[in-house]
Structure formats: structure tokens, C-alpha cells
Design a protein around this motif. Structure first.
Motif, PDB file in Angstrom:
ATOM      1  N   ILE A 114      50.221  79.422  18.082  1.00 32.16           N
ATOM      2  CA  ILE A 114      50.308  78.280  18.983  1.00 32.16           C
ATOM      3  C   ILE A 114      49.393  77.161  18.488  1.00 32.16           C
ATOM      4  N   LEU A 115      49.824  75.945  18.707  1.00 27.30           N
ATOM      5  CA  LEU A 115      49.019  74.764  18.440  1.00 27.30           C
ATOM      6  C   LEU A 115      48.454  74.330  19.778  1.00 27.30           C
ATOM      7  N   ARG A 116      47.137  74.265  19.869  1.00 26.45           N
ATOM      8  CA  ARG A 116      46.502  73.947  21.141  1.00 26.45           C
ATOM      9  C   ARG A 116      45.313  73.021  20.902  1.00 26.45           C
ATOM     10  N   PRO A 117      44.796  72.405  21.966  1.00 26.68           N
ATOM     11  CA  PRO A 117      43.617  71.554  21.804  1.00 26.68           C
ATOM     12  C   PRO A 117      42.430  72.344  21.237  1.00 26.68           C
ATOM     13  N   PHE A 118      41.687  71.702  20.371  1.00 25.48           N
ATOM     14  CA  PHE A 118      40.459  72.266  19.802  1.00 25.48           C
ATOM     15  C   PHE A 118      39.409  72.255  20.910  1.00 25.48           C
ATOM     16  N   LYS A 119      38.730  73.373  21.103  1.00 28.84           N
ATOM     17  CA  LYS A 119      37.695  73.490  22.121  1.00 28.84           C
ATOM     18  C   LYS A 119      36.340  73.717  21.449  1.00 28.84           C
ATOM     19  N   ALA A 120      35.291  73.343  22.127  1.00 32.94           N
ATOM     20  CA  ALA A 120      33.945  73.472  21.557  1.00 32.94           C
ATOM     21  C   ALA A 120      33.629  74.905  21.139  1.00 32.94           C
ATOM     22  N   PHE A 136      28.705  66.663  14.676  1.00 36.73           N
ATOM     23  CA  PHE A 136      29.880  65.926  14.198  1.00 36.73           C
ATOM     24  C   PHE A 136      31.137  66.396  14.928  1.00 36.73           C
ATOM     25  N   TYR A 137      31.356  67.707  14.961  1.00 38.15           N
ATOM     26  CA  TYR A 137      32.531  68.258  15.643  1.00 38.15           C
ATOM     27  C   TYR A 137      32.522  67.899  17.131  1.00 38.15           C
ATOM     28  N   LEU A 138      31.375  68.035  17.769  1.00 35.57           N
ATOM     29  CA  LEU A 138      31.284  67.754  19.202  1.00 35.57           C
ATOM     30  C   LEU A 138      31.530  66.278  19.518  1.00 35.57           C
ATOM     31  N   THR A 139      31.122  65.399  18.616  1.00 35.06           N
ATOM     32  CA  THR A 139      31.407  63.971  18.798  1.00 35.06           C
ATOM     33  C   THR A 139      32.907  63.729  18.800  1.00 35.06           C
ATOM     34  N   TYR A 140      33.616  64.326  17.862  1.00 37.14           N
ATOM     35  CA  TYR A 140      35.071  64.184  17.820  1.00 37.14           C
ATOM     36  C   TYR A 140      35.720  64.747  19.079  1.00 37.14           C
ATOM     37  N   LEU A 141      35.260  65.906  19.501  1.00 35.02           N
ATOM     38  CA  LEU A 141      35.849  66.531  20.681  1.00 35.02           C
ATOM     39  C   LEU A 141      35.583  65.721  21.947  1.00 35.02           C
ATOM     40  N   SER A 142      34.471  65.026  22.006  1.00 32.93           N
ATOM     41  CA  SER A 142      34.176  64.235  23.199  1.00 32.93           C
ATOM     42  C   SER A 142      34.858  62.870  23.167  1.00 32.93           C
ATOM     43  N   GLY A 191      43.801  77.481  11.571  1.00 29.73           N
ATOM     44  CA  GLY A 191      43.538  76.159  11.015  1.00 29.73           C
ATOM     45  C   GLY A 191      43.161  75.195  12.115  1.00 29.73           C
ATOM     46  N   TYR A 192      42.716  74.003  11.697  1.00 33.38           N
ATOM     47  CA  TYR A 192      42.402  72.971  12.678  1.00 33.38           C
ATOM     48  C   TYR A 192      42.562  71.598  12.056  1.00 33.38           C
ATOM     49  N   ILE A 193      42.655  70.607  12.932  1.00 31.60           N
ATOM     50  CA  ILE A 193      42.710  69.209  12.516  1.00 31.60           C
ATOM     51  C   ILE A 193      41.800  68.415  13.432  1.00 31.60           C
ATOM     52  N   LEU A 194      41.035  67.509  12.837  1.00 32.97           N
ATOM     53  CA  LEU A 194      40.188  66.585  13.585  1.00 32.97           C
ATOM     54  C   LEU A 194      40.664  65.179  13.260  1.00 32.97           C
ATOM     55  N   LEU A 210      43.147  64.095  19.736  1.00 38.71           N
ATOM     56  CA  LEU A 210      43.486  64.072  18.309  1.00 38.71           C
ATOM     57  C   LEU A 210      42.864  65.244  17.550  1.00 38.71           C
ATOM     58  N   CYS A 211      42.446  66.272  18.278  1.00 42.43           N
ATOM     59  CA  CYS A 211      41.827  67.452  17.677  1.00 42.43           C
ATOM     60  C   CYS A 211      42.563  68.706  18.159  1.00 42.43           C
ATOM     61  N   PHE A 212      43.093  69.466  17.217  1.00 44.02           N
ATOM     62  CA  PHE A 212      43.898  70.647  17.544  1.00 44.02           C
ATOM     63  C   PHE A 212      43.498  71.821  16.675  1.00 44.02           C
ATOM     64  N   THR A 213      43.832  72.993  17.137  1.00 42.81           N
ATOM     65  CA  THR A 213      43.672  74.187  16.328  1.00 42.81           C
ATOM     66  C   THR A 213      44.944  75.016  16.426  1.00 42.81           C
ATOM     67  N   GLN A 214      45.196  75.758  15.370  1.00 38.09           N
ATOM     68  CA  GLN A 214      46.337  76.670  15.319  1.00 38.09           C
ATOM     69  C   GLN A 214      45.763  78.070  15.495  1.00 38.09           C
ATOM     70  N   GLU A 215      46.331  78.825  16.440  1.00 37.63           N
ATOM     71  CA  GLU A 215      45.805  80.149  16.758  1.00 37.63           C
ATOM     72  C   GLU A 215      46.899  81.205  16.657  1.00 37.63           C
ATOM     73  N   ALA A 216      46.578  82.309  15.986  1.00 38.75           N
ATOM     74  CA  ALA A 216      47.515  83.424  15.843  1.00 38.75           C
ATOM     75  C   ALA A 216      47.614  84.182  17.161  1.00 38.75           C
ATOM     76  N   PRO A 217      48.673  84.969  17.354  1.00 35.31           N
ATOM     77  CA  PRO A 217      48.803  85.775  18.572  1.00 35.31           C
ATOM     78  C   PRO A 217      47.612  86.706  18.789  1.00 35.31           C
ATOM     79  N   SER A 218      46.959  87.116  17.713  1.00 35.04           N
ATOM     80  CA  SER A 218      45.791  87.991  17.813  1.00 35.04           C
ATOM     81  C   SER A 218      44.551  87.257  18.318  1.00 35.04           C
ATOM     82  N   GLY A 219      44.609  85.921  18.379  1.00 36.85           N
ATOM     83  CA  GLY A 219      43.451  85.124  18.765  1.00 36.85           C
ATOM     84  C   GLY A 219      42.671  84.586  17.583  1.00 36.85           C
TER      85      GLY A 219
END
Length: 183
Positions: free
Chosen positions: A3-9, A31-37, A55-58, A42-51
Motif C-alpha cells: 500500500i502507498l500511504r502517508p509517511f508518518k514520523a 530534516f524529515y520532520l520538517t518535511y512531514l510538518s 520505499g518512501y518519497i519526500l 507530498l510525503c509517502f511511504t510504500q508498505e508491504a503486507p507484512s508491515g
């Protein structure tokens, strides 16, 4: 299916399998937290069914007037999940948000000139080289005369607002600028 979902801290504590790769630029937590805030949409992560994170994009939105655009700061996929179109899917989501929500003229990114597989992927997605930026990746003191000399291509893809395609050029590989000239 992933699944493609929002990137979380808290994803910062789970992405070592992605960041421990020679092509991945790693940043500090701030740096990451600045982007997330500032640009959480515009920040996402790709997560496998296993959790497991795959990958991610910022990204961010920046510029003024016809230079207003979405920017891919980082997109990376863990080596074991490459060639599954995960990077392409993440880029397409960022492009969609940049176009529909931010109303940008284009999306841009910087890629190392020697990262041929990434350049081929981006070109296959409609990006083209806008210019070459000398020593973009800094001076690590490892190249000729103590200079890093690792250049980047500034690659761009026009969005629907750029109807005249003014954000791209056909001779981008011939346009060379200093990293000091890049804002």
C-alpha cells in the motif's frame, strides 16, 4: 499487495532497510520532520503486507509564478523491492498532488549523473534533463584536487498548468551551471 500511504514520523524508526543503500541520500531526523510538518501531503511511504517499509518519497512545493513547482527531494526503494514500479507509483502520486492541489507548473528532482538506472526510469516517466549542476552533491574531498566533483542532472516534468512547456528544454544536458547558482 503493498500500500502507498502517508509517511508518518514513526516510520523514521523503521526504514533502515531503505536508507542503507549507496544511492540513498540520508538526512537528519529534523530534516524529515520538517518535511512531514510542512508538506505532509507530498510525503509517502510504500508498505508491504507484512508491515515492512519498501520505499518512501519526500517532496515539497516551492518557487514563484511560473517557477512554482513540486520538488522530489528524495525517492528511494529498498534494494529487495526494486523493479516493481514502487518508485514510479510514488512519483506519480507526488506529481498528482503537485498538479491538482498545489497547481504547480512542473515537478523537478536532482539525480546523480552516474545513476543511469534512475535516469532511465525518470525519462521513461516523462522527465527530461533541464540542466547539469556541477558538484551538486558537495565537496567530500575525495576527487581530483580534493573535490567531490559529483554532478547532478536537474530533471523536470511539465504539469497541466505548463501548457506551453516552458519548464523544459531539449538541450538540457548541454546547459551546465554551478551548484552555487542553483536556488
Amino acid at each position: 499487495m503493498s500500500i502507498l500511504r502517508p509517511f508518518k514520523a514513526n516510520d523514521l524508526f523503521r526504514f533502515n532497510n531503505i536508507n542503507l543503500d549507496v544511492w540513498t541520500e540520508t538526512y537528519g531526523v529534523t530534516f524529515y520532520l520538517t518535511y512531514l510538518s510542512r508538506w505532509s501531503d507530498l510525503c509517502f511511504t510504500q508498505e508491504a503486507p507484512s508491515g515492512r517499509l519498501q520505499g518512501y518519497i519526500l517532496g515539497k512545493a516551492e518557487g514563484v509564478q511560473t517557477d512554482w513547482h513540486g520538488h522530489i527531494t528524495a525517492v528511494t526503494v529498498a534494494p529487495e523491492y526494486r523493479r516493481l514500479s514502487l518508485g514510479r507509483n510514488m512519483c506519480q502520486r507526488l506529481e498528482f498532488v503537485s498538479d491538482e492541489i498545489y497547481k504547480g507548473y512542473f515537478v523537478d528532482l536532482y539525480v546523480r549523473c552516474n545513476n543511469v538506472s534512475a535516469i532511465n526510469m525518470y525519462e521513461g516517466m516523462g522527465y527530461s534533463v533541464y540542466r547539469r549542476v556541477r558538484e551538486y552533491y558537495g565537496n567530500l574531498g575525495i576527487g581530483k584536487d580534493g573535490r567531490d566533483e559529483e554532478d547532478a542532472f536537474d530533471m523536470r516534468k511539465p504539469l497541466s498548468r505548463d501548457v506551453l512547456l516552458e519548464s523544459i528544454r531539449t538541450n538540457g544536458r548541454d546547459m551546465i551551471v554551478s551548484a552555487h547558482d542553483v536556488s
